[in-house]
Design a protein around this motif. Structure first.
Motif, PDB file in Angstrom:
ATOM      1  N   THR A   1      53.503 -47.753 -43.165  1.00 28.39           N
ATOM      2  CA  THR A   1      52.746 -48.672 -42.320  1.00 28.39           C
ATOM      3  C   THR A   1      52.093 -47.920 -41.176  1.00 28.39           C
ATOM      4  O   THR A   1      52.660 -46.980 -40.611  1.00 28.39           O
ATOM      5  CB  THR A   1      53.670 -49.765 -41.752  1.00 28.39           C
ATOM      6  OG1 THR A   1      54.703 -49.157 -40.984  1.00 28.39           O
ATOM      7  CG2 THR A   1      54.291 -50.584 -42.872  1.00 28.39           C
TER       8      THR A   1
ATOM      9  N   ALA B   1      50.309 -47.997 -49.842  1.00 29.10           N
ATOM     10  CA  ALA B   1      51.337 -48.325 -50.829  1.00 29.10           C
ATOM     11  C   ALA B   1      51.197 -47.399 -52.034  1.00 29.10           C
ATOM     12  O   ALA B   1      50.096 -47.214 -52.558  1.00 29.10           O
ATOM     13  CB  ALA B   1      51.210 -49.778 -51.271  1.00 29.10           C
TER      14      ALA B   1
ATOM     15  N   SER C   1      50.564 -57.688 -47.187  1.00 29.15           N
ATOM     16  CA  SER C   1      51.421 -57.162 -46.134  1.00 29.15           C
ATOM     17  C   SER C   1      51.668 -58.274 -45.119  1.00 29.15           C
ATOM     18  O   SER C   1      50.813 -59.122 -44.890  1.00 29.15           O
ATOM     19  CB  SER C   1      50.756 -55.966 -45.450  1.00 29.15           C
ATOM     20  OG  SER C   1      51.612 -55.439 -44.455  1.00 29.15           O
ATOM     21  N   GLN C   2      52.868 -58.258 -44.541  1.00 28.72           N
ATOM     22  CA  GLN C   2      53.242 -59.229 -43.518  1.00 28.72           C
ATOM     23  C   GLN C   2      53.688 -58.490 -42.268  1.00 28.72           C
ATOM     24  O   GLN C   2      54.164 -57.356 -42.332  1.00 28.72           O
ATOM     25  CB  GLN C   2      54.381 -60.109 -44.018  1.00 28.72           C
ATOM     26  CG  GLN C   2      54.000 -60.974 -45.200  1.00 28.72           C
ATOM     27  CD  GLN C   2      55.196 -61.743 -45.739  1.00 28.72           C
ATOM     28  OE1 GLN C   2      56.252 -61.165 -45.957  1.00 28.72           O
ATOM     29  NE2 GLN C   2      55.009 -63.034 -45.961  1.00 28.72           N
TER      30      GLN C   2
ATOM     31  N   GLU D   1      51.096 -63.292 -42.785  1.00 25.38           N
ATOM     32  CA  GLU D   1      50.330 -62.377 -43.634  1.00 25.38           C
ATOM     33  C   GLU D   1      49.228 -61.723 -42.809  1.00 25.38           C
ATOM     34  O   GLU D   1      48.437 -62.402 -42.163  1.00 25.38           O
ATOM     35  CB  GLU D   1      49.721 -63.146 -44.812  1.00 25.38           C
ATOM     36  CG  GLU D   1      49.033 -62.247 -45.808  1.00 25.38           C
ATOM     37  CD  GLU D   1      48.554 -63.006 -47.024  1.00 25.38           C
ATOM     38  OE1 GLU D   1      47.338 -63.212 -47.126  1.00 25.38           O
ATOM     39  OE2 GLU D   1      49.406 -63.393 -47.844  1.00 25.38           O
TER      40      GLU D   1
ATOM     41  N   THR E   1      54.372 -54.739 -41.730  1.00 28.94           N
ATOM     42  CA  THR E   1      55.697 -54.131 -41.875  1.00 28.94           C
ATOM     43  C   THR E   1      56.146 -54.068 -43.323  1.00 28.94           C
ATOM     44  O   THR E   1      57.203 -53.509 -43.608  1.00 28.94           O
ATOM     45  CB  THR E   1      56.750 -54.916 -41.062  1.00 28.94           C
ATOM     46  OG1 THR E   1      56.770 -56.253 -41.531  1.00 28.94           O
ATOM     47  CG2 THR E   1      56.439 -54.880 -39.579  1.00 28.94           C
ATOM     48  N   THR E   2      55.375 -54.649 -44.238  1.00 30.15           N
ATOM     49  CA  THR E   2      55.748 -54.665 -45.652  1.00 30.15           C
ATOM     50  C   THR E   2      54.545 -54.346 -46.520  1.00 30.15           C
ATOM     51  O   THR E   2      53.401 -54.458 -46.093  1.00 30.15           O
ATOM     52  CB  THR E   2      56.276 -56.053 -46.083  1.00 30.15           C
ATOM     53  OG1 THR E   2      55.211 -56.998 -45.957  1.00 30.15           O
ATOM     54  CG2 THR E   2      57.459 -56.477 -45.263  1.00 30.15           C
TER      55      THR E   2
ATOM     56  N   GLU F   1      53.967 -55.730 -50.353  1.00 28.87           N
ATOM     57  CA  GLU F   1      54.569 -56.533 -51.431  1.00 28.87           C
ATOM     58  C   GLU F   1      53.577 -56.680 -52.568  1.00 28.87           C
ATOM     59  O   GLU F   1      52.446 -57.099 -52.369  1.00 28.87           O
ATOM     60  CB  GLU F   1      54.944 -57.906 -50.879  1.00 28.87           C
ATOM     61  CG  GLU F   1      55.562 -58.821 -51.889  1.00 28.87           C
ATOM     62  CD  GLU F   1      55.847 -60.192 -51.302  1.00 28.87           C
ATOM     63  OE1 GLU F   1      56.408 -61.010 -52.053  1.00 28.87           O
ATOM     64  OE2 GLU F   1      55.528 -60.452 -50.130  1.00 28.87           O
TER      65      GLU F   1
END
Length: 134
Positions: free
Chosen positions: A64, A71, A89-90, A96, A124-125, A127
């Motif tokens: 991040t 990714a 990403s969230q 989101e 922070t993600t 997915e």
């Protein structure tokens, strides 16, 4: 001398041999229907695991940054299949902050690629929402 007594035919219901035949027919019908049901479940399971998936992916790792998320994707597909994968990403609160589709047209069965997802905040993600063949 003892004599075997015969009951009058048809007077006291069906004979035992007719009941035995009916029981045997029910058992055979049950076995056939059970085998068909088992074969159907095996076919659905095989199709779900092997047959239906021409295009699938997995997030191996992600990094991040302030305005993007990188990714690392691993894509598995048929050699001639093309398609896309959707990544989102969230932020820390769960909102989101980015979503994008990434195309994969390479003529290989396995693709390792690092993609960059632009975000509107601190993601922070990373997915993987799904991959879809064309």
């Amino acid at each position: 001398m003892s004599a075997v007594q015969q009951l009058p035919e048809g007077r006291y219901g069906s004979s035992r041999s007719a009941d035995a035949r009916a029981d045997r027919k029910l058992k055979i019908t049950g076995i056939v229907l059970g085998a068909l049901f088992a074969a159907l479940m095996i076919w659905f399971g095989w199709y779900y695991v092997v047959g239906g998936s021409k295009f699938s992916g997995e997030v191996i790792a992600f990094d991040t940054n302030k305005n993007n998320v990188q990714a690392h994707l691993e894509i598995r597909k048929d050699t001639d299949a093309t398609g896309y994968c959707t990544i989102r990403s969230q932020d820390a609160a769960g909102a989101e902050v980015g979503r994008a589709d990434f195309r994969f047209d390479q003529k290989t069965e396995r693709i390792d690629k690092v993609v960059t997802l632009k975000t509107t905040g601190d993601g922070t993600t990373a997915e993987l929402l799904g991959c879809h063949a064309d």
